[in-house]
Write an enzyme that holds these catalytic residues in place. Structure first.
Site, mmCIF file in Angstrom:
data_model
loop_
_atom_site.group_PDB
_atom_site.id
_atom_site.type_symbol
_atom_site.label_atom_id
_atom_site.label_comp_id
_atom_site.label_asym_id
_atom_site.label_seq_id
_atom_site.Cartn_x
_atom_site.Cartn_y
_atom_site.Cartn_z
ATOM 1 N N CYS A 77 -5.689 -1.567 -21.751
ATOM 2 C CA CYS A 77 -5.776 -0.959 -20.418
ATOM 3 C C CYS A 77 -4.867 -1.635 -19.386
ATOM 4 O O CYS A 77 -5.033 -1.422 -18.188
ATOM 5 C CB CYS A 77 -7.224 -0.933 -19.929
ATOM 6 S SG CYS A 77 -7.956 -2.565 -19.772
ATOM 7 N N ASP A 134 -3.044 -9.374 -17.386
ATOM 8 C CA ASP A 134 -3.401 -10.789 -17.372
ATOM 9 C C ASP A 134 -2.985 -11.506 -18.653
ATOM 10 O O ASP A 134 -2.566 -12.657 -18.610
ATOM 11 C CB ASP A 134 -4.909 -10.954 -17.134
ATOM 12 C CG ASP A 134 -5.241 -10.882 -15.656
ATOM 13 O OD1 ASP A 134 -4.457 -11.435 -14.856
ATOM 14 O OD2 ASP A 134 -6.243 -10.264 -15.282
ATOM 15 N N HIS A 155 0.807 -1.218 0.000
ATOM 16 C CA HIS A 155 0.000 0.000 0.000
ATOM 17 C C HIS A 155 0.842 1.270 0.000
ATOM 18 O O HIS A 155 0.492 2.255 -0.648
ATOM 19 C CB HIS A 155 -0.940 0.000 1.209
ATOM 20 C CG HIS A 155 -2.116 -0.882 0.996
ATOM 21 N ND1 HIS A 155 -2.717 -1.595 2.005
ATOM 22 C CD2 HIS A 155 -2.793 -1.190 -0.107
ATOM 23 C CE1 HIS A 155 -3.715 -2.282 1.510
ATOM 24 N NE2 HIS A 155 -3.787 -2.054 0.225
ATOM 25 N N GLU A 206 -8.079 -10.907 -22.172
ATOM 26 C CA GLU A 206 -7.034 -11.155 -21.165
ATOM 27 C C GLU A 206 -6.479 -12.571 -21.229
ATOM 28 O O GLU A 206 -5.577 -12.919 -20.477
ATOM 29 C CB GLU A 206 -7.622 -10.929 -19.758
ATOM 30 C CG GLU A 206 -8.021 -9.498 -19.512
ATOM 31 C CD GLU A 206 -8.829 -9.344 -18.241
ATOM 32 O OE1 GLU A 206 -8.282 -8.850 -17.245
ATOM 33 O OE2 GLU A 206 -10.007 -9.729 -18.251
HETATM 34 C C1 PEP Z 1 -5.384 -6.420 -17.028
HETATM 35 O O1 PEP Z 1 -5.484 -7.616 -16.753
HETATM 36 O O2 PEP Z 1 -4.539 -5.972 -17.813
HETATM 37 C C2 PEP Z 1 -6.292 -5.440 -16.415
HETATM 38 C C3 PEP Z 1 -6.281 -4.180 -16.798
HETATM 39 O O3 PEP Z 1 -7.102 -5.846 -15.407
HETATM 40 P P1 PEP Z 1 -6.591 -6.051 -13.891
HETATM 41 O O4 PEP Z 1 -5.234 -5.452 -13.792
HETATM 42 O O5 PEP Z 1 -7.618 -5.407 -13.035
HETATM 43 O O6 PEP Z 1 -6.586 -7.550 -13.790
HETATM 44 MG MG MG Z 2 -7.148 -8.413 -15.631
#
Ligand code: PEP
Ligand code: MG
Length: 600
Positions: A509, A462, A195, A438
């Site tokens: 993302c 992921d 954190h 993913e």
């Molecule tokens: C990802 O898997 O790239 C993603 C943006 O989702 P998270 O990081 O929340 O798993």
């Molecule tokens: Mg993800």
């Protein structure tokens, strides 16, 4: 170099947790020295000790409340809230009470024993996330012990301009450091997901964590450099080093000012290619900051945080209100609202997960879990369809691995629509629905999945984990985290192509989007929307504005021909270092998946 410099200069390596360079005198915090009295009490003292314990719980919660009330950043407040909740943990309270009552331990001793037991348990956990929560417990124990002993832990008060050196820091400390004008943080423990590291990144304080031997070596007043770009701590630097780094720091600050100035403008290349930059958010309170940083809306809203750290399942009305709030703050920009992505590393007490799940990352998570917990899923979908009346909401389902799974998700959405219709509730008829790519399975069948959705977003965090078989939580295999691995690049390209042919937008993302080294390759492969943590947006936008779409395409074409990650890295890092040394040094605030090594 004088004798003194030669004798005193020391260098330590650690984890680059928050980018930037801080130079200043050390302020050493060593709180591990609290003395815990091991006093056996008499039976007639039990009640008084129980009262001392309970009073300290109340007082510690109040201290945290005071600190929380001074914080403006949603994520920080959330962390303190979680700590306050830990202080209500029935297991911890009952265990302490029983140690006082049955073992006749004094309150301090009982608190220390009970919290040590929890710490030991967390320490043995396989999951890095749980191991790191141990530091929260250790700090709470420390606060409790000081409070029982009548000392007020208060806030750390380092002098302005100093570097805080500590065994570990809790989020409350880190927040107060920001106000105190601290210019760097160095800690012995901590990892990328702890954190304090998260907080340091968002407060933009340079930080290096996981540095062995710091406390024993550094004294308050020693001159220290925290190099959060390369993960280095230098104690008593040489004058030449100091001059060099001070210059670097000044350049860094000037650069920061420059990119911040234009952050509200769109990121368009000199030949007219607009790359949309959006924000990844975990809670709606962070949105104001994201818009300030120039986000063109929200590209990933991690709604699962609404389910975490609470006793009751969120209702349809709560989902509705949460989504409406995000839409209102983001207006007129769109919000991509991801349905809950629980399971694996994001657990909630609200659901039972199979304790025997040997491999939770491959288990009951995300959309699979939503389809199993249908009522919970339907409640969220109804809330979102209702909220979409108030603005441009897009619904995104995470972790799709087959067409059937996607169809089942769409089926649930149709059912949620029917339920609202039957109840006579207003809902938006026009909500774009998309999926996250993913898994390699989803990427390789993106052309098929694309026929059923309005947009796709590649989650590289992921996607890399599953394609390259590297646990994203495991530090030991982070050196294998190679976004330019040909397997990953081909998959990203394949998804971008599927979107282009189907004429639907494809965004990205994962953390990769926040790293300026990859911006050209991604845009060149056809990614026209990138979503990232807000503080990275100004750097990425500035880089895009200084680029041409043609150059991006050329680089992507070269990378597509590379036969290994190293070959691709050489091409990309050389090109990007030559063109954008400042942007790359700045790191785009992307401390999370930084490589170690020379190429940095
Ligand atoms: C990802 O898997 O790239 C993603 C943006 O989702 P998270 O990081 O929340 O798993
Ligand atoms: Mg993800």
């Amino acid at each position: 170099m004088s004798d003194r410099e030669a004798r005193d200069r020391q260098e330590f390596e650690g984890v680059a947790a928050s980018p930037g360079i801080g130079i200043g005198p050390a302020f050493v915090v060593d709180r591990r020295s609290i003395q815990v009295p091991h006093t056996r009490i008499d039976r007639d003292q039990v009640e008084a000790e129980q009262i001392r314990f309970h009073e300290s719980l109340v007082s510690t919660r109040q201290q945290l409340e005071t600190i929380k009330s001074r914080l403006h950043h949603g994520e920080h407040r959330q962390i303190l809230k979680a700590q306050q909740m830990m202080l209500r943990d029935p297991d911890l309270i009952q265990r302490t009470e029983s140690l006082i009552r049955d073992e006749l331990q004094c309150a301090e001793w009982a608190v220390a024993t009970a919290t040590d037991e929890v710490l030991e348990m967390l320490d043995q956990a396989d999951n890095e996330y749980f191991r790191e929560r141990g530091s929260d417990i250790a700090f709470l124990a420390e606060r409790l012990l000081m409070t029982i002993q009548g000392e007020h832990p208060g806030e750390l008060l380092p002098p302005r301009g100093s570097i805080v050196v500590a065994h570990d820091l809790n989020p409350a400390d880190t927040a107060s450091l920001y106000r105190a004008g601290v210019v760097g943080i160095a800690t012995v423990v901590g990892g990328k997901t702890s954190h304090s590291s998260i907080m340091a990144r968002s407060l933009q304080i340079p930080a290096v964590v996981g540095v062995d031997g710091l406390i024993q070596t550094i004294n308050s007043g020693d001159l220290v450099i925290v190099d959060g770009v390369h993960g280095l701590i230098i104690v008593e630097p040489t004058p030449a080093e100091l001059a060099g780094l001070e210059g670097e720091q000044a350049r860094y600050d000037a650069f920061e000012l420059r990119v911040q100035k234009d952050r509200a403008f769109k990121a368009v290349t000199d030949d007219g290619l607009h790359v949309v930059t959006r924000a990844n958010l975990s809670i709606s309170e962070d949105l104001a900051l994201a818009i300030q940083f120039g986000a063109e809306g929200v590209g990933l809203y991690r709604s699962e945080y609404l389910f975490m750290g609470r006793e009751k399942m969120p209702t349809e009305l709560e989902h509705y209100k949460d989504a409406k709030r995000v839409l209102r703050k983001a207006a007129p920009h769109p919000v991509v609202y991801r349905t809950f992505d629980l399971g694996s590393d994001k657990q909630t007490k609200l659901l039972s997960f199979d304790e025997r799940e040997v491999n939770p990352a491959m288990g009951m998570r995300s959309l699979r879990l939503a389809l199993r917990e249908r009522d919970m899923f339907l409640a969220q979908l109804r809330g979102l369809l209702r909220a979409a009346v108030h603005g441009p909401l897009r619904i995104m389902m995470p972790f799709v691995s087959s067409l059937e799974e996607l169809e089942a998700g769409l089926q649930a959405l149709a059912e949620a629509r029917e339920q609202l219709q039957e109840a006579g509730m207003p809902q938006s008829e026009d909500v774009p629905v998309g999926i996250m790519i993913e898994t390699p399975a989803a990427a390789m069948t993106a052309d098929i999945l694309a026929e059923r959705v309005d947009f796709m977003s590649i989650g590289t965090n992921d996607l890399l984990q599953y394609t390259l078989a590297i646990d994203r939580e495991n530090d030991d295999v982070q050196y294998l985290y190679q976004p330019l691995h040909p397997a990953v690049i081909r998959l990203v390209h394949q998804v971008a192509e599927a979107g282009r042919k189907r004429k639907i937008p494809v965004s990205l993302c994962g953390e990769m989007a926040a790293d300026p080294r990859y911006t050209w390759v991604l845009a060149g492969l056809g990614i026209r929307e990138m979503s990232m943590h807000p503080s990275a947006i100004p750097v990425i936008k500035d880089l895009i504005r200084r680029s041409s779409g043609e150059d991006m395409k050329k680089l992507a074409a070269q990378v597509l021909k590379a036969r290994s990650a190293f070959e691709a890295e050489r091409i990309v890092f050389e090109t990007m270092h030559a063109r954008f040394p400042e942007h790359l040094d700045h790191g785009g605030g992307s401390g999370v998946f930084r490589h170690g090594g020379e190429d940095e």
